[in-house]
Motif scaffolding. Structure first.
Motif, PDB file in Angstrom:
ATOM      1  N   ALA A   1       0.843   4.083  -2.961  1.00 30.97           N
ATOM      2  CA  ALA A   1       0.702   5.323  -2.373  1.00 30.97           C
ATOM      3  C   ALA A   1       1.834   6.494  -2.683  1.00 30.97           C
ATOM      4  O   ALA A   1       1.701   7.411  -3.129  1.00 30.97           O
ATOM      5  CB  ALA A   1       0.443   5.466  -0.839  1.00 30.97           C
TER       6      ALA A   1
ATOM      7  N   ALA B   1      -5.320   3.104  -4.584  1.00 28.14           N
ATOM      8  CA  ALA B   1      -4.030   3.892  -4.945  1.00 28.14           C
ATOM      9  C   ALA B   1      -3.912   3.812  -6.399  1.00 28.14           C
ATOM     10  O   ALA B   1      -3.628   4.929  -6.995  1.00 28.14           O
ATOM     11  CB  ALA B   1      -3.107   3.212  -4.236  1.00 28.14           C
TER      12      ALA B   1
ATOM     13  N   LEU C   1      -6.463   5.740  -8.224  1.00 26.53           N
ATOM     14  CA  LEU C   1      -6.323   7.334  -8.050  1.00 26.53           C
ATOM     15  C   LEU C   1      -5.206   7.491  -8.888  1.00 26.53           C
ATOM     16  O   LEU C   1      -5.137   8.764  -9.471  1.00 26.53           O
ATOM     17  CB  LEU C   1      -6.031   7.442  -6.674  1.00 26.53           C
ATOM     18  CG  LEU C   1      -5.778   8.882  -6.149  1.00 26.53           C
ATOM     19  CD1 LEU C   1      -7.010   9.997  -6.564  1.00 26.53           C
ATOM     20  CD2 LEU C   1      -5.401   9.057  -4.671  1.00 26.53           C
TER      21      LEU C   1
ATOM     22  N   LEU D   1       1.010  -1.148  -0.036  1.00 27.20           N
ATOM     23  CA  LEU D   1      -0.055   0.021  -0.049  1.00 27.20           C
ATOM     24  C   LEU D   1       0.976   1.143  -0.152  1.00 27.20           C
ATOM     25  O   LEU D   1       0.708   2.142  -0.758  1.00 27.20           O
ATOM     26  CB  LEU D   1      -1.016  -0.090   1.170  1.00 27.20           C
ATOM     27  CG  LEU D   1      -1.910  -1.233   1.109  1.00 27.20           C
ATOM     28  CD1 LEU D   1      -2.625  -1.208   2.554  1.00 27.20           C
ATOM     29  CD2 LEU D   1      -2.908  -1.118   0.110  1.00 27.20           C
TER      30      LEU D   1
ATOM     31  N   ALA E   1      -7.401  -0.587  -0.200  1.00 29.25           N
ATOM     32  CA  ALA E   1      -6.531   0.679  -0.515  1.00 29.25           C
ATOM     33  C   ALA E   1      -5.559   0.521  -1.568  1.00 29.25           C
ATOM     34  O   ALA E   1      -5.150   1.495  -2.453  1.00 29.25           O
ATOM     35  CB  ALA E   1      -5.938   1.207   0.750  1.00 29.25           C
TER      36      ALA E   1
ATOM     37  N   ALA F   1     -12.132   3.471  -0.969  1.00 24.23           N
ATOM     38  CA  ALA F   1     -10.772   2.861  -1.384  1.00 24.23           C
ATOM     39  C   ALA F   1      -9.714   3.520  -1.835  1.00 24.23           C
ATOM     40  O   ALA F   1      -8.545   3.484  -1.823  1.00 24.23           O
ATOM     41  CB  ALA F   1     -11.215   1.915  -2.434  1.00 24.23           C
ATOM     42  N   LEU F   2     -10.338   4.995  -2.128  1.00 22.04           N
ATOM     43  CA  LEU F   2      -9.117   6.103  -2.738  1.00 22.04           C
ATOM     44  C   LEU F   2      -8.712   6.858  -1.569  1.00 22.04           C
ATOM     45  O   LEU F   2      -7.608   7.300  -1.767  1.00 22.04           O
ATOM     46  CB  LEU F   2      -9.854   6.740  -3.704  1.00 22.04           C
ATOM     47  CG  LEU F   2      -9.993   6.434  -5.368  1.00 22.04           C
ATOM     48  CD1 LEU F   2     -10.865   5.017  -5.347  1.00 22.04           C
ATOM     49  CD2 LEU F   2     -10.445   7.375  -6.019  1.00 22.04           C
ATOM     50  N   THR F   3      -9.558   6.931  -0.705  1.00 20.33           N
ATOM     51  CA  THR F   3      -9.255   7.880   0.449  1.00 20.33           C
ATOM     52  C   THR F   3     -10.088   7.421   1.906  1.00 20.33           C
ATOM     53  O   THR F   3     -11.328   7.146   1.507  1.00 20.33           O
ATOM     54  CB  THR F   3      -9.360   9.307  -0.072  1.00 20.33           C
ATOM     55  OG1 THR F   3      -8.994  10.293   1.166  1.00 20.33           O
ATOM     56  CG2 THR F   3     -10.821   9.479  -0.395  1.00 20.33           C
TER      57      THR F   3
END
Lengths: 266, 366
Positions: A14, A254, A257, A10, A250, A36-38
């Protein structure tokens, strides 16, 4: 066997995402798959929160479930911003995760498998149901956003279904609230029929098509789920499962995103 | 009576005399003289017919007789497809029933078998079905599925109840295929070059009933048939006659056809719903429009039917299964709502993106 992404992975993804610094304000908004994005927090009234110490990335937080005030707040912040929305994504689960009144299948141009012994229903029937759940509302929200002259509006694809039915059943069994609820309705989580994976996959593909169609109708960009998150058939790879039935983790967020920022903010 | 005279009427029961069984001591239950119970304890019922046929379905289920269902349509549909065993909708004429069964048997295929309207492909024989197909390929798949489920319903049923509603119909000139509704009324477009009006005679209807019975037995040799005539008058007639007169012809022809067919085939019985609702003692059996049968009228029909029927053997399994299916839908919704609620809580176990601001903990410790 479900393998969840370790923290190290992660952080790697990130870090890759953090290197993209949007020049114009970017607002992330949407329903539960946004998480899941934030990380999201309950805010009443809805409020923007900066996601980085330096940069223009924000998330619009608000109450759950999303209500008209949330979308009005998004419109209020939209002028000049890149608005990124993760809309819905559970429409196929809301009505059809469990095999309800009958086993059905339908024609799909994405998934060829068809079970002829199941009742074959029209794709328009599934589309109507998805619209009734919440897509009709997207049709209302997008023109309101456009009227505020955002830099752009982007709709993001939602997590693909999880294939392994028995793994999903085990996840269900970990939810005492749901087990109790099911028991009160005379259902056993251990035995309840879960809709065939390929049918859930078809519905997900159809949902993505519908979100893309609505996006196109209002001049919005649609960013599909990156193929690297899916197996060869289109299911969500297990390393991107959040430990529940419907959501992604996440690591998934990430990657999504990063893809979003690459397209929207560079 | 002359002393010592004798004639056949002397030995007839009271029910043979209007004065003794209608003018006085009327009992609608006496209209039925079944050689066997109309509904048997272990019957599984399938039904078809006009609107009246749809009205009586809930009574079977509430009485405990399993109603066979093999095809499902959303309950929101306007034309009652969801009510019947296999989503075939109202079947108003015996010819339409016969042709549907011939299609199931593969011996008839209508030439005008679909209407393309915009992006939709409409089934002329289910013109009001919600959510039509979007392509010929999809149409064919859905139709094949419908026919398979129709056949399955017949196989599962032990009793097929058919309520005859009309003698009038609109057909394709190409092959006589009967449409359930005049093209253009629910869907499609009326074309006088392709579509024609027919008003069937009682002999046609009788033959269609008998042929339908044979076709039903091809799929299920043990199946029985009960025929009734809908007491609901015609909503409109294309015959040129006054609608009341057209109704009188229609009901008379249907009634004759049922009587003759039942005399021919022991497995086909006639049930006098029409007589119960329209007879001299039927005050209050119609709504204010003098057409729709009132709840009291429907109840009167079902009371007679159930009086001459056995008590249903067991329905617990069927009811439980249906309830379980309904609840599965509720659970799907509950699951998604629950998970979304859970996602609403901060997902603390997962790390934030690099540089992401974490809010202070509520107690201020962070």
């Amino acid at each position: 066997m479900v393998v969840y992404a370790p923290d190290r992975d992660l952080k790697d993804t990130a870090a890759g995402t953090a290197s993209i610094q949007p020049a114009t304000k970017v607002i992330l908004a949407g329903h539960s798959h946004l998480t899941a994005l934030t990380v999201n927090h309950v805010k009443n009234p809805p409020a923007l929160r900066a996601l980085r110490q330096h940069g223009n990335l924000h998330v619009l937080e608000g109450t759950w479930p999303r209500d008209p005030a949330y979308w009005r707040a998004l419109a209020d912040h939209a002028a000049g911003a890149h608005v990124v929305i993760v809309w819905g994504g559970n429409e196929h689960n809301v009505s059809f995760f469990f095999q309800a009144a009958f086993a059905f299948d339908f024609l799909s141009n994405k998934v060829k498998r068809l079970v002829p012994s199941f009742q074959i229903v029209s794709q328009s029937r599934i589309r109507r149901r998805f619209n009734e759940i919440d897509l009709f509302e997207l049709d209302r929200v997008l023109p309101i956003l456009n009227a505020r002259m955002p830099a752009s509006v982007t709709l993001v694809g939602t997590p693909p279904p999880k294939k392994d039915t028995e793994a999903l059943r085990k996840l269900l069994e970990r939810e005492p609230y749901f087990c109790d609820w099911a028991a009160q309705l005379g259902q056993s989580v251990a035995e309840i029929k879960i809709t065939e994976p390929h049918i859930r996959l078809k519905m997900w593909f159809l949902l993505q098509d519908m979100i893309a169609e609505i996006s196109e109708r209002y001049g919005a960009r649609f960013i599909p789920v990156p193929s690297e998150l899916q197996d060869e058939d289109g299911y969500l790879l297990e390393q991107y499962w959040h430990p529940d039935v419907t959501h992604a983790n996440a690591a998934y967020g990430a990657i999504v995103l990063r893809k979003v920022l690459e397209q929207v903010a560079r | 009576m002359k002393k010592g005279a004798s004639h056949p009427y002397l030995t007839l029961p009271d029910t043979a005399f209007w004065s003794r069984s209608v003018a006085r001591s009327y009992d609608a239950r006496a209209l039925v003289d079944p050689a066997a119970p109309l509904l048997r304890a272990d019957d599984k019922i399938m039904s078809a017919g006009s609107c009246f046929a749809a009205n009586i379905i809930p009574f079977f289920e509430s009485a405990g007789f399993p109603y066979v269902r093999t095809e499902f349509v959303d309950e929101a549909d306007r034309y009652g497809y969801h009510l019947y065993s296999a989503a075939y909708g109202n079947i108003y004429t015996a010819r339409q029933l016969r042709q549907l069964l011939e299609r199931l048997a593969g011996s008839f295929r209508p030439i005008e078998d679909r209407w393309r309207i915009g992006e939709a492909v409409i089934d002329p024989f289910r013109p009001g079905l919600p959510d039509p197909a979007g392509s010929d390929e999809e149409f064919d798949l859905i139709l094949d599925s419908h026919h398979a489920r129709f056949r399955e319903a017949i196989r599962r049923a032990s009793l097929f109840i058919f309520t005859l509603g009309l003698t009038e119909a609109w057909v394709s000139k190409a092959d006589g295929a009967v449409f359930p509704a005049c093209p253009g009324t629910i869907a499609g477009a009326f074309d006088p070059e392709r579509h024609a009006f027919v008003n069937f005679r009682s002999s046609d209807i009788r033959d269609d009933l008998l042929e339908s019975m044979q076709l039903l037995k091809r799929f299920n040799p043990a199946i029985r048939m009960m025929a009734t005539v809908s007491p609901v008058p015609l909503v409109a007639t294309a015959s040129g006659a006054h609608v009341q007169r057209a109704t009188a012809y229609s009901k008379a022809a249907l009634r004759v056809a049922c009587e003759e067919a039942a005399q021919y085939w022991p497995d086909l019985v006639y049930f006098p719903a029409y007589e119960i609702v329209t007879g001299p003692h039927s005050a209050g059996f119609f709504e204010a429009d003098l057409r729709q049968v009132s709840p009291a009228g429907v109840q009167a029909v079902m009371d007679v039917l159930f009086h001459h029927s056995e008590t249903p053997a067991s329905t617990a399994d069927d009811r439980a299964r249906r309830e379980q299916m309904r609840r599965a839908g509720e659970l799907s919704k509950a699951l998604s709502e629950r998970e979304c609620e859970e996602m609403a809580a901060d997902r603390a176990p997962e790390p934030p993106l690099e540089g992401e601001d974490r809010p202070a903990k509520p107690d201020g410790a962070g």
